[in-house]
Scaffold this active site. Structure first.
Site, short mmCIF file in Angstrom:
data_model
loop_
_atom_site.label_atom_id
_atom_site.label_comp_id
_atom_site.label_asym_id
_atom_site.label_seq_id
_atom_site.Cartn_x
_atom_site.Cartn_y
_atom_site.Cartn_z
N HIS A 184 88.57 -8.41 106.61
CA HIS A 184 88.87 -6.99 106.60
C HIS A 184 90.35 -6.66 106.53
O HIS A 184 90.74 -5.65 105.96
CB HIS A 184 88.27 -6.36 107.87
CG HIS A 184 88.45 -4.88 107.96
ND1 HIS A 184 87.76 -4.00 107.14
CD2 HIS A 184 89.23 -4.10 108.76
CE1 HIS A 184 88.10 -2.75 107.44
NE2 HIS A 184 89.00 -2.79 108.42
N ASP A 195 83.95 -9.44 105.04
CA ASP A 195 84.42 -8.40 105.95
C ASP A 195 83.33 -8.11 106.97
O ASP A 195 82.28 -7.57 106.63
CB ASP A 195 84.76 -7.14 105.14
CG ASP A 195 85.45 -6.05 105.96
OD1 ASP A 195 85.27 -6.03 107.18
OD2 ASP A 195 86.15 -5.22 105.35
N GLY A 208 92.21 2.87 111.43
CA GLY A 208 91.89 3.28 112.78
C GLY A 208 90.57 4.05 112.78
O GLY A 208 89.54 3.48 112.51
#
Length: 327
Positions: free
Chosen positions: A301, A273, A53
């Site tokens: 990712h 990624d 996050g």
């Protein structure tokens, strides 16, 4: 690692689903209460999982990277997200607060040393925690490395990644008036914290969908993120990114590696990624003598990428016969 992982789903590498043997709500101060769970072997080798996050929350799938007969698996939802309360709150919510919380969990559970396992923002937090408290860290396992730098934020929110996916980028950027597009993090901040729930929800979904669309190699499309998840995820990410992840200076994690005082670790990075480009993992590895780097081809990712999953499970399986806790 199994070279056929490209043909397998991530689930093929994971341990079977398990349920926690203990759940608790832990008060950590400033009005915050964290959801904390333990699963696996209560007498096993402790590992704490730091989710991404900020604001991503933990999930049952995260328990499955670890042999439940060997590991004592600790998951928790960081301040403001998942089952922690208050939901989507950015009050008293900084990197330093989260470091404090990790130590509070360790002490509450009576754990001496543990493996710290984190991806994306979880890797950022794992490094920050290890630099603040190196003694309890038996090993760092990092995935999809994010170091909280201006260059990384410029890449993802300034149009770098958008050059590869212009259609997806246009939906994210063009929701903002042209005059404000020079600072999309700031423009989204105004809307995510406007006090208008309908507006906050709309822009939270746009913010969350942009990141989710680029998380894996194969999936490059928007899907509607659930409102509650999107609001916490977007508000917390934006809050942290608007404040330079609450570091004192740009590049702090790299320049302060010496603070980890001999902590060793393994870095797993997807070669493709788009959210956290591999150069960051490579730079970290070059500056950190105690690290090894496993670059996964044809992987992006997400924790759920088959190649990423296979590497992480193999790493954790490899620690079952080590003497990490006694070092």
């Amino acid at each position: 690692m199994d070279k056929s992982h490209e043909q397998k789903s991530a689930a093929a590498y994971l341990y079977p689903p398990i349920e926690p043997y203990e759940r608790r709500m832990l008060e950590v101060g400033q009005g915050h209460t964290l959801y904390v769970e333990e699963s696996g072997n209560p007498a096993g080798q402790p590992v704490v999982v730091l989710h991404g996050g900020p604001g991503g929350g933990s999930s049952p799938m995260m328990r499955r990277f670890f042999d439940p007969e060997h590991y004592r698996i600790v998951l928790f939802d960081q301040r403001g997200c998942g089952r922690s309360r208050p939901h989507a709150s950015v009050e008293a919510n900084t990197t330093q607060h989260l470091i404090h919380d990790i130590e509070a969990i360790r002490r509450t559970l009576g754990i001496g040393r543990w493996i710290v396992f984190g991806g994306s923002w979880g890797a950022t937090l794992a490094l920050a925690y290890a630099q603040a408290h190196p003694a309890p860290v038996a090993w760092l396992v990092l995935r999809g490395v994010f170091m909280g730098t201006k260059a990384e934020l410029d890449w993802f929110y300034g149009g770098g990644a958008g050059r590869f996916y212009p259609e997806l980028w246009s939906r994210f950027a063009e929701a903002i008036p042209v005059a404000e597009r020079g600072d999309l993090i700031g423009a989204y901040r105004q809307r995510l914290f406007s006090g208008n729930f309908s507006q906050e929800t709309r822009f939270a979904r746009l913010w969350s969908d942009w990141e989710n669309a680029l998380a894996t190699v194969e999936t490059r499309f928007y899907h509607e993120t659930p409102v509650d998840y999107a609001r916490a995820f977007a508000r917390l990410e934006n809050h942290y990114f608007s404040h330079d992840c609450f570091f004192d200076r740009d590049g702090q994690l790299l320049s302060d590696l010496w603070r980890m005082n001999g902590v060793r670790g393994t870095i797993v990075q997807g070669q493709f990624d788009m959210i956290c480009p591999p150069v960051t993992a490579w730079t970290l590895h070059r500056a950190w003598p105690g690290s090894s780097l496993r670059m996964v081809p044809m992987a992006g990712h997400a924790l759920s990428e088959p190649g990423i999953t296979a590497e992480l499970v193999a790493i954790m399986d490899g620690f079952r016969h080590s003497q990490l806790m006694t070092r």
